[in-house]
Write a protein that holds these residues in place. Structure first.
Motif, mmCIF file in Angstrom:
data_model
loop_
_atom_site.group_PDB
_atom_site.id
_atom_site.type_symbol
_atom_site.label_atom_id
_atom_site.label_comp_id
_atom_site.label_asym_id
_atom_site.label_seq_id
_atom_site.Cartn_x
_atom_site.Cartn_y
_atom_site.Cartn_z
ATOM 1 N N GLU A 1 12.004 31.577 11.124
ATOM 2 C CA GLU A 1 10.850 32.471 11.088
ATOM 3 C C GLU A 1 9.868 32.134 12.202
ATOM 4 O O GLU A 1 9.274 33.038 12.805
ATOM 5 C CB GLU A 1 10.174 32.388 9.726
ATOM 6 C CG GLU A 1 8.914 33.247 9.582
ATOM 7 C CD GLU A 1 9.175 34.738 9.657
ATOM 8 O OE1 GLU A 1 8.189 35.499 9.646
ATOM 9 O OE2 GLU A 1 10.352 35.158 9.734
ATOM 10 N N VAL A 2 9.673 30.851 12.500
ATOM 11 C CA VAL A 2 8.822 30.473 13.627
ATOM 12 C C VAL A 2 9.363 31.085 14.912
ATOM 13 O O VAL A 2 8.611 31.646 15.723
ATOM 14 C CB VAL A 2 8.717 28.941 13.765
ATOM 15 C CG1 VAL A 2 7.919 28.568 15.022
ATOM 16 C CG2 VAL A 2 8.062 28.329 12.543
ATOM 17 N N ASN A 3 10.671 31.005 15.095
ATOM 18 C CA ASN A 3 11.277 31.587 16.294
ATOM 19 C C ASN A 3 11.045 33.095 16.342
ATOM 20 O O ASN A 3 10.723 33.651 17.388
ATOM 21 C CB ASN A 3 12.773 31.280 16.322
ATOM 22 C CG ASN A 3 13.435 31.739 17.605
ATOM 23 O OD1 ASN A 3 13.163 31.222 18.677
ATOM 24 N ND2 ASN A 3 14.295 32.736 17.495
ATOM 25 N N ARG A 4 11.196 33.759 15.201
ATOM 26 C CA ARG A 4 10.976 35.211 15.166
ATOM 27 C C ARG A 4 9.529 35.547 15.502
ATOM 28 O O ARG A 4 9.254 36.494 16.257
ATOM 29 C CB ARG A 4 11.344 35.752 13.785
ATOM 30 C CG ARG A 4 11.362 37.286 13.698
ATOM 31 C CD ARG A 4 11.570 37.758 12.274
ATOM 32 N NE ARG A 4 10.401 37.476 11.442
ATOM 33 C CZ ARG A 4 9.306 38.236 11.432
ATOM 34 N NH1 ARG A 4 9.227 39.321 12.213
ATOM 35 N NH2 ARG A 4 8.287 37.937 10.655
ATOM 36 N N LEU A 5 8.599 34.771 14.955
ATOM 37 C CA LEU A 5 7.186 35.019 15.228
ATOM 38 C C LEU A 5 6.852 34.775 16.695
ATOM 39 O O LEU A 5 6.083 35.535 17.302
ATOM 40 C CB LEU A 5 6.325 34.130 14.331
ATOM 41 C CG LEU A 5 6.366 34.452 12.829
ATOM 42 C CD1 LEU A 5 5.692 33.352 12.024
ATOM 43 C CD2 LEU A 5 5.725 35.805 12.549
ATOM 44 N N MET A 6 7.407 33.712 17.280
ATOM 45 C CA MET A 6 7.159 33.453 18.700
ATOM 46 C C MET A 6 7.657 34.613 19.548
ATOM 47 O O MET A 6 7.031 34.981 20.548
ATOM 48 C CB MET A 6 7.805 32.139 19.121
ATOM 49 C CG MET A 6 7.101 30.915 18.573
ATOM 50 S SD MET A 6 7.508 29.347 19.392
ATOM 51 C CE MET A 6 9.227 29.173 18.992
ATOM 52 N N ASN A 7 8.763 35.206 19.153
ATOM 53 C CA ASN A 7 9.325 36.303 19.924
ATOM 54 C C ASN A 7 8.499 37.581 19.846
ATOM 55 O O ASN A 7 8.739 38.517 20.612
ATOM 56 C CB ASN A 7 10.761 36.577 19.467
ATOM 57 C CG ASN A 7 11.776 35.753 20.224
ATOM 58 O OD1 ASN A 7 12.299 36.172 21.250
ATOM 59 N ND2 ASN A 7 12.047 34.549 19.724
ATOM 60 N N ARG A 8 7.532 37.613 18.967
ATOM 61 C CA ARG A 8 6.637 38.767 18.890
ATOM 62 C C ARG A 8 5.493 38.673 19.898
ATOM 63 O O ARG A 8 4.717 39.625 20.043
ATOM 64 C CB ARG A 8 6.074 38.909 17.482
ATOM 65 C CG ARG A 8 7.118 39.268 16.434
ATOM 66 C CD ARG A 8 6.528 39.335 15.036
ATOM 67 N NE ARG A 8 5.492 40.356 14.923
ATOM 68 C CZ ARG A 8 4.799 40.588 13.802
ATOM 69 N NH1 ARG A 8 5.036 39.851 12.730
ATOM 70 N NH2 ARG A 8 3.879 41.538 13.771
ATOM 71 N N TYR B 1 8.274 26.876 22.742
ATOM 72 C CA TYR B 1 7.865 28.189 23.235
ATOM 73 C C TYR B 1 8.781 28.630 24.378
ATOM 74 O O TYR B 1 9.272 29.771 24.413
ATOM 75 C CB TYR B 1 6.453 28.125 23.819
ATOM 76 C CG TYR B 1 5.278 28.069 22.887
ATOM 77 C CD1 TYR B 1 5.200 28.838 21.728
ATOM 78 C CD2 TYR B 1 4.174 27.269 23.206
ATOM 79 C CE1 TYR B 1 4.076 28.799 20.912
ATOM 80 C CE2 TYR B 1 3.051 27.223 22.405
ATOM 81 C CZ TYR B 1 3.004 27.989 21.251
ATOM 82 O OH TYR B 1 1.890 27.945 20.469
ATOM 83 N N MET B 2 8.964 27.724 25.328
ATOM 84 C CA MET B 2 9.713 28.075 26.532
ATOM 85 C C MET B 2 11.154 28.435 26.220
ATOM 86 O O MET B 2 11.717 29.374 26.800
ATOM 87 C CB MET B 2 9.651 26.925 27.535
ATOM 88 C CG MET B 2 8.258 26.653 28.078
ATOM 89 S SD MET B 2 8.233 25.194 29.148
ATOM 90 C CE MET B 2 6.484 25.039 29.482
ATOM 91 N N LEU B 3 11.771 27.703 25.292
ATOM 92 C CA LEU B 3 13.145 28.023 24.915
ATOM 93 C C LEU B 3 13.225 29.380 24.230
ATOM 94 O O LEU B 3 14.263 30.051 24.289
ATOM 95 C CB LEU B 3 13.709 26.926 24.013
ATOM 96 C CG LEU B 3 14.038 25.616 24.728
ATOM 97 C CD1 LEU B 3 14.300 24.504 23.731
ATOM 98 C CD2 LEU B 3 15.243 25.795 25.651
ATOM 99 N N ALA B 4 12.138 29.799 23.586
ATOM 100 C CA ALA B 4 12.082 31.131 22.990
ATOM 101 C C ALA B 4 11.791 32.208 24.031
ATOM 102 O O ALA B 4 11.702 33.392 23.687
ATOM 103 C CB ALA B 4 11.032 31.178 21.889
ATOM 104 N N GLY B 5 11.613 31.782 25.285
ATOM 105 C CA GLY B 5 11.365 32.740 26.366
ATOM 106 C C GLY B 5 9.914 32.960 26.690
ATOM 107 O O GLY B 5 9.587 33.830 27.507
ATOM 108 N N LEU B 6 9.013 32.178 26.083
ATOM 109 C CA LEU B 6 7.581 32.374 26.298
ATOM 110 C C LEU B 6 7.039 31.377 27.325
ATOM 111 O O LEU B 6 7.226 30.168 27.173
ATOM 112 C CB LEU B 6 6.800 32.167 24.992
ATOM 113 C CG LEU B 6 6.700 33.310 23.995
ATOM 114 C CD1 LEU B 6 8.077 33.663 23.441
ATOM 115 C CD2 LEU B 6 5.759 32.939 22.857
ATOM 116 N N PRO B 7 6.347 31.865 28.338
ATOM 117 C CA PRO B 7 5.583 30.937 29.188
ATOM 118 C C PRO B 7 4.410 30.384 28.389
ATOM 119 O O PRO B 7 4.060 30.912 27.325
ATOM 120 C CB PRO B 7 5.118 31.819 30.343
ATOM 121 C CG PRO B 7 5.056 33.195 29.761
ATOM 122 C CD PRO B 7 6.166 33.265 28.751
ATOM 123 N N VAL B 8 3.805 29.321 28.902
ATOM 124 C CA VAL B 8 2.783 28.607 28.129
ATOM 125 C C VAL B 8 1.488 28.491 28.925
ATOM 126 O O VAL B 8 1.493 28.102 30.099
ATOM 127 C CB VAL B 8 3.285 27.199 27.757
ATOM 128 C CG1 VAL B 8 2.203 26.419 27.015
ATOM 129 C CG2 VAL B 8 4.555 27.296 26.900
#
Length: 275
Positions: free
Chosen positions: A167-174, A194-201
């Protein structure tokens, strides 16, 4: 735990995180390889009699390694924070789908995580900047919700309690990007998660440990005074970063274990134990 060691024997490798380990336990594990992972900004959060028994201290920044050397001259250290450097490659991953939040902050609802920096920045920005705060635990969740409501900020909060990793991964992807606001903090695992989920920081430029993970392709550093402007910049160009590729090329656990293994072998040889 001491009774367990007496009954079943000491482990080959004992990893100590932060606080709560006794000198008696470490004495019982004298023939183990004892690692200490300095997970918070204070480098050694245990008494000298305990830390003297460590074979290797994994730190998050050079200043921490220097503090270990000052207390225990000659003690082995490695800038290899377990959280960011050993993040699970597939536990956090891009999912595609819509981005209905601009940013996400996954952090304990505790003062040292400096949610105030984020809220103060959002208070200076248009209310169409949407944020999501995910609290695994922490005593400040109610106060943070109250402050968000009083300022009419576009921030949604989830937890405590925490939610499962999936669920954390799903939320990060939003979200378009993740933030790390803390200063007196160890190298937070969430940076590379974050970065592995595709999000810059976007991280606090005064973060005590972990700034080495913020590269031109992975995100930005900003002071608390400039956080609002940095949020708008990240909102505009978040898609131009390549954070997951950078982590997989540099810090994912298959790389880190190759750096750690020779250190373990050297300790095993010095202690004349199998590894």
């Amino acid at each position: 735990m001491l009774a367990f060691v007496h009954a079943f024997g000491a482990p080959h490798i004992l990893v100590v995180y932060g606080l709560g380990v006794s000198e008696a336990l470490l004495a019982a594990c004298a023939n183990s390889i004892i690692l200490y992972n300095s997970i918070d900004a204070p480098t050694l959060r245990v008494p000298p009699g305990v830390s003297a028994r460590f074979d290797l201290v994994l730190t998050g920044a050079q200043w921490q390694s220097d503090e270990v050397e000052a207390r225990h001259p000659g003690m082995r250290t490695a800038i290899m924070p377990v959280g960011p450097e050993f993040a699970a490659i597939d536990q956090f991953r891009p999912l595609g789908g819509p981005k209905d939040y601009d940013l996400i902050y996954v952090a304990a609802a505790q003062a040292y995580k400096r949610h105030d920096i984020l809220l103060d920045a959002l208070d200076r920005l248009p209310r169409d900047v949407r944020a999501l705060c995910v609290f695994g635990y922490g005593e400040d969740a109610g106060d943070l919700r109250r402050r968000i409501a009083e300022r009419s900020l576009s921030v949604d909060c989830i937890g405590p309690p925490g939610v499962p990793f999936e669920e954390v991964n799903r939320l990060m992807n939003r979200a378009r990007f993740g933030v790390v606001c803390g200063r007196d903090d160890g190298a937070p695992a969430i940076i590379t998660e974050y970065m592995l989920a595709g999000l810059p920081v976007l991280a606090n430029a005064e973060l005590a440990c972990g700034r080495q993970f913020i590269l031109p392709e992975t995100g930005r550093l900003a002071t608390s005074e400039a956080f609002a402007e940095a949020i708008m910049a990240m909102r505009a160009d978040a898609a131009g970063f390549t954070p997951r590729a950078a982590v997989l090329a540099r810090w994912a656990w298959p790389h880190t274990i190759l750096r750690l293994r020779p250190l373990l072998d050297a300790i095993a040889a010095r202690k004349n134990i199998a590894c």
